[in-house]
Design a protein around this motif. Sequence first.
Motif, mmCIF file in Angstrom:
data_model
loop_
_atom_site.group_PDB
_atom_site.id
_atom_site.type_symbol
_atom_site.label_atom_id
_atom_site.label_comp_id
_atom_site.label_asym_id
_atom_site.label_seq_id
_atom_site.Cartn_x
_atom_site.Cartn_y
_atom_site.Cartn_z
ATOM 1 N N ALA A 76 0.769 -1.265 -0.089
ATOM 2 C CA ALA A 76 -0.055 0.000 -0.004
ATOM 3 C C ALA A 76 0.951 1.135 0.162
ATOM 4 C CB ALA A 76 -1.105 0.109 1.021
ATOM 5 N N LEU A 77 0.345 2.336 -0.484
ATOM 6 C CA LEU A 77 0.974 3.822 -0.538
ATOM 7 C C LEU A 77 0.133 4.748 -0.228
ATOM 8 C CD1 LEU A 77 2.967 1.897 -2.637
ATOM 9 C CD2 LEU A 77 3.514 4.146 -3.579
ATOM 10 N N PHE A 78 0.491 5.580 0.509
ATOM 11 C CA PHE A 78 -0.336 6.580 1.188
ATOM 12 C C PHE A 78 0.373 8.151 0.896
ATOM 13 C CE2 PHE A 78 -1.400 3.043 3.504
ATOM 14 C CZ PHE A 78 -3.050 3.275 3.431
ATOM 15 N N LEU A 79 -0.127 8.947 0.268
ATOM 16 C CA LEU A 79 0.501 10.432 0.122
ATOM 17 C C LEU A 79 0.206 10.882 1.419
ATOM 18 C CD1 LEU A 79 1.991 12.356 -1.879
ATOM 19 C CD2 LEU A 79 -0.170 13.056 -2.669
ATOM 20 N N ILE A 80 1.656 11.644 1.794
ATOM 21 C CA ILE A 80 1.468 12.429 3.057
ATOM 22 C C ILE A 80 2.536 13.514 2.910
ATOM 23 C CG2 ILE A 80 1.336 10.225 4.945
ATOM 24 C CD1 ILE A 80 4.122 10.591 5.204
ATOM 25 N N GLY A 81 2.071 14.822 3.752
ATOM 26 C CA GLY A 81 2.777 15.905 3.963
ATOM 27 C C GLY A 81 2.162 17.051 4.551
ATOM 28 N N ASP A 82 2.400 18.241 4.470
ATOM 29 C CA ASP A 82 2.003 19.414 5.030
ATOM 30 C C ASP A 82 0.452 19.516 4.569
ATOM 31 O OD1 ASP A 82 4.505 20.002 6.325
ATOM 32 O OD2 ASP A 82 4.856 21.521 4.613
ATOM 33 N N GLY A 85 -1.685 17.234 7.160
ATOM 34 C CA GLY A 85 -1.143 17.036 8.477
ATOM 35 C C GLY A 85 -0.473 15.791 8.573
ATOM 36 N N TRP A 86 0.306 15.231 7.685
ATOM 37 C CA TRP A 86 1.079 14.092 7.635
ATOM 38 C C TRP A 86 0.307 12.823 8.142
ATOM 39 C CZ3 TRP A 86 5.757 14.356 5.271
ATOM 40 C CH2 TRP A 86 6.253 15.790 5.220
ATOM 41 N N ASN A 87 -1.188 12.695 7.676
ATOM 42 C CA ASN A 87 -2.026 11.819 7.966
ATOM 43 C C ASN A 87 -1.524 10.669 7.044
ATOM 44 O OD1 ASN A 87 -4.298 9.945 8.003
ATOM 45 N ND2 ASN A 87 -5.462 11.542 8.806
ATOM 46 N N ARG A 88 -1.064 9.269 7.772
ATOM 47 C CA ARG A 88 -0.745 8.217 6.998
ATOM 48 C C ARG A 88 -1.824 7.366 6.553
ATOM 49 N NH1 ARG A 88 3.491 9.173 11.008
ATOM 50 N NH2 ARG A 88 5.350 9.551 9.990
ATOM 51 N N GLU A 89 -2.989 7.605 6.608
ATOM 52 C CA GLU A 89 -4.026 7.032 6.152
ATOM 53 C C GLU A 89 -5.217 7.508 5.302
ATOM 54 O OE1 GLU A 89 -5.635 5.509 9.641
ATOM 55 O OE2 GLU A 89 -4.274 4.341 10.343
ATOM 56 N N LYS A 121 6.005 13.509 1.398
ATOM 57 C CA LYS A 121 6.342 12.242 1.388
ATOM 58 C C LYS A 121 5.474 11.190 0.760
ATOM 59 C CE LYS A 121 10.581 12.399 4.479
ATOM 60 N NZ LYS A 121 11.069 11.918 5.656
ATOM 61 N N VAL A 122 5.763 9.847 0.787
ATOM 62 C CA VAL A 122 4.896 8.873 0.410
ATOM 63 C C VAL A 122 5.172 7.776 1.679
ATOM 64 C CG1 VAL A 122 6.373 7.779 -1.227
ATOM 65 C CG2 VAL A 122 4.190 7.045 -1.224
ATOM 66 N N HIS A 123 3.885 7.429 2.133
ATOM 67 C CA HIS A 123 4.255 6.184 3.194
ATOM 68 C C HIS A 123 3.807 4.980 2.423
ATOM 69 C CE1 HIS A 123 4.132 4.656 7.322
ATOM 70 N NE2 HIS A 123 2.932 3.929 6.802
ATOM 71 N N VAL A 124 5.126 4.055 2.395
ATOM 72 C CA VAL A 124 5.184 2.741 1.810
ATOM 73 C C VAL A 124 4.908 1.619 2.609
ATOM 74 C CG1 VAL A 124 6.334 1.313 0.280
ATOM 75 C CG2 VAL A 124 6.412 3.870 0.000
ATOM 76 N N VAL A 125 3.822 0.902 2.629
ATOM 77 C CA VAL A 125 3.561 -0.431 3.249
ATOM 78 C C VAL A 125 4.089 -1.546 2.489
ATOM 79 C CG1 VAL A 125 2.116 -1.813 4.671
ATOM 80 C CG2 VAL A 125 1.660 0.940 4.522
ATOM 81 N N SER A 126 5.108 -2.458 3.140
ATOM 82 C CA SER A 126 5.491 -3.337 2.379
ATOM 83 C C SER A 126 5.917 -4.632 3.298
ATOM 84 C CB SER A 126 6.730 -3.074 1.745
ATOM 85 O OG SER A 126 7.857 -3.188 2.660
ATOM 86 N N GLU A 127 6.208 -5.844 2.975
ATOM 87 C CA GLU A 127 6.633 -6.906 3.638
ATOM 88 C C GLU A 127 7.724 -6.532 4.646
ATOM 89 O OE1 GLU A 127 9.770 -8.998 0.597
ATOM 90 O OE2 GLU A 127 7.773 -10.134 0.879
ATOM 91 N N LYS A 128 8.215 -5.413 4.390
ATOM 92 C CA LYS A 128 9.301 -5.146 5.569
ATOM 93 C C LYS A 128 8.715 -4.204 6.511
ATOM 94 C CE LYS A 128 13.259 -6.373 2.734
ATOM 95 N NZ LYS A 128 14.837 -5.863 2.336
ATOM 96 N N GLY A 129 7.561 -3.800 6.280
ATOM 97 C CA GLY A 129 7.124 -2.868 7.200
ATOM 98 C C GLY A 129 6.404 -1.527 6.363
ATOM 99 N N ALA A 130 6.525 -0.342 7.436
ATOM 100 C CA ALA A 130 5.930 0.706 6.793
ATOM 101 C C ALA A 130 6.935 2.035 6.929
ATOM 102 C CB ALA A 130 4.530 1.161 7.294
#
Length: 670
Positions: A76-82, A85-89, A121-130
Amino acid sequence: MKDDNYLAIIKEDPWLVSYREEILQRYVRFQRALLEIELAEGSLSDFSRGHLFFGINFDETQDGWYYREWAPKAHALFLIGDFNGWNRESHPLTRKEWGTWEIFLPREEYQASFTHGSLIKVHVVSEKGALDRIPAYIRRVVQNPVSKDFSGQLWFPESAFAWTDAAFTPKRAFAGPLIYESHVGMGQEKEDVGTYREFADIILPKIKANGYTVVQLMAVMEHPYYGSFGYHVSSFYAPSSRFGTPEDLKYLVNKAHELGLAVVMDIVHSHAVQNIAEGLNEFDGSDQQYFHAGPRGYHEVWDSKLFDYGKYEVKRFLLSNIRYWMEEFHFDGFRFDGVTSMLYFHHGLITFGHYDSYFVKDVDWDAIVYMQLANRLIHELNPDAISIAEEVSGMPGLCRQPLEGGIGFDFRMAMGIPDFFIKVLKEQRDEEWDMFEFWKALSDRRYKEKTIAYAESHDQALVGDKSIAFWLMDKEMYFHMRVEDSHLVVDRGIAYHKLFRMFTISLGGEGYLNFMGNEFGHPEWIDFPREGNGWSYQYARRQWSLAEDTSLKYQFLLKWDQEMVKLIKRHRVLMAPFAEQIHLDPENKVIIYQRAGLLFLFNFNTSRSIFDYQFRAPVMGKYKLVLNSDNKKFGGFHRIDERPHYYTDQNQRLSVYLTNRTVLVLSKVD
């Protein structure tokens, strides 16, 4: 009927006949890769527009911003930033085909929050975590001055940069290119980081005045560690923000073009920084997205990651990067870093000898295909552009077209020349210098493959090595460089510094390169701020005032460089065929050769000046002295009368007074 150029390198070099099949396959692989791209994308040009699809781009039709990312192994990917409010969901990307993810932000809804200068930034969720990552195609990256971490930054300036270089073409500058290798950050005299605009306003006029035609910029692509000299790149589409804004870089290039200077960028496609926080490494959670998996994807000497050039999206990423820098910033070409490392699985960390090492094993055919495509694209975008390979192995065909059996570069760097000079200075006394070795080291290059010759580049000036000036004069440069202070070590150093440069520029290739400041013998090595030196900028700068101070001897070397460059340009020496050896005298350490109608007379002897030195001229007639390194204005001793002409005798011989540690240049008078 086949084109006469078809696999021409085999016809011209009998040693390559045994490798005909390998060279043929080099061409076949290129054609196959090009056809694959054309069938899928329409053309190589269309394929290289990846940056207009991936990353953050405004869509006029949809009236909003698309953000797209290639991350095939991500969950999964989530766009985050100012803006949120840097909300990762709150802003998930949707997965599309081929591992592409995207999100659309309508302008009506986001124009007040998704704004110029805000962080992202982009919040990346993968098999190694987030993890929070910097988008791969981001065009600006900034560092937090307190936390020191890096973030992407939205860059939507109100108005486009006003280019004024429409009439400029680099064709003239690249006809026998005289390249001034430069680093913007260390280009100023102040103990601080220089800026793009300072370089444009202060340094470009110096380069122009010195006669150079091309500016080669290092460290343009964003790199988290300043001391990497720009070679550990993290964000390939972002001009380094430590030197200013993208508009500031455009100002620099535009200013150079207004001065008639072409601008070449050091492009680093040979490897990437292994940092996960700032770079591409494990972006989608795997170790095989942009890079090879496992040990093959890691360069042990450089401590960096290695691209998998066989992957379709990796080729798109890198080829689009070329287009981006050429179109967005008007760069006139590239010097490709680390080409030897790209060519071979062993990265060139062997001794090359037999031709088998070029073709039979350890050759990365995917990398060769990528370079062939890159060179094709560069010249499609701008037929007058230039590509230069930093390559030390001597790979045959590097600077020939794919049809000829080559890879497509315009020039290769003569990396053996500075190594040769450093070797003789480190290991031999002046009296032991072998003139046959001197001639071979400077004249030995591949037929029909153009070479950029240089006596030294930034490599020789780094901490751990020494510049030629420092090898010659060492600590005496700190104490005996005043004009009135006569000193044997300094006198020798100044003399040989001039000879090495003239020998290189007149004999070594079809182009010439100098690293900024070395033309006047800059006395200190380069040492970037680091913990070991207390984060000092003392050695990460150039002291231009040394050459401008008339009480110091640095002025002599600068004046020599200016006159040498002027002579080379006026007589179009770099565009002339190979030099013809006229006379080689190992006992007296004299070398005489002809190129572009000029006679170059070198006396490398450390002590022996020779009256009535005679040699057979190439043609009968009258000759005049056009440049003399022993002239006082160049720090010489004015032992030679420059007024008389030189006449051949009935045996076509010339007689000259050839002083020690001197080069004379003669021109025939019609």
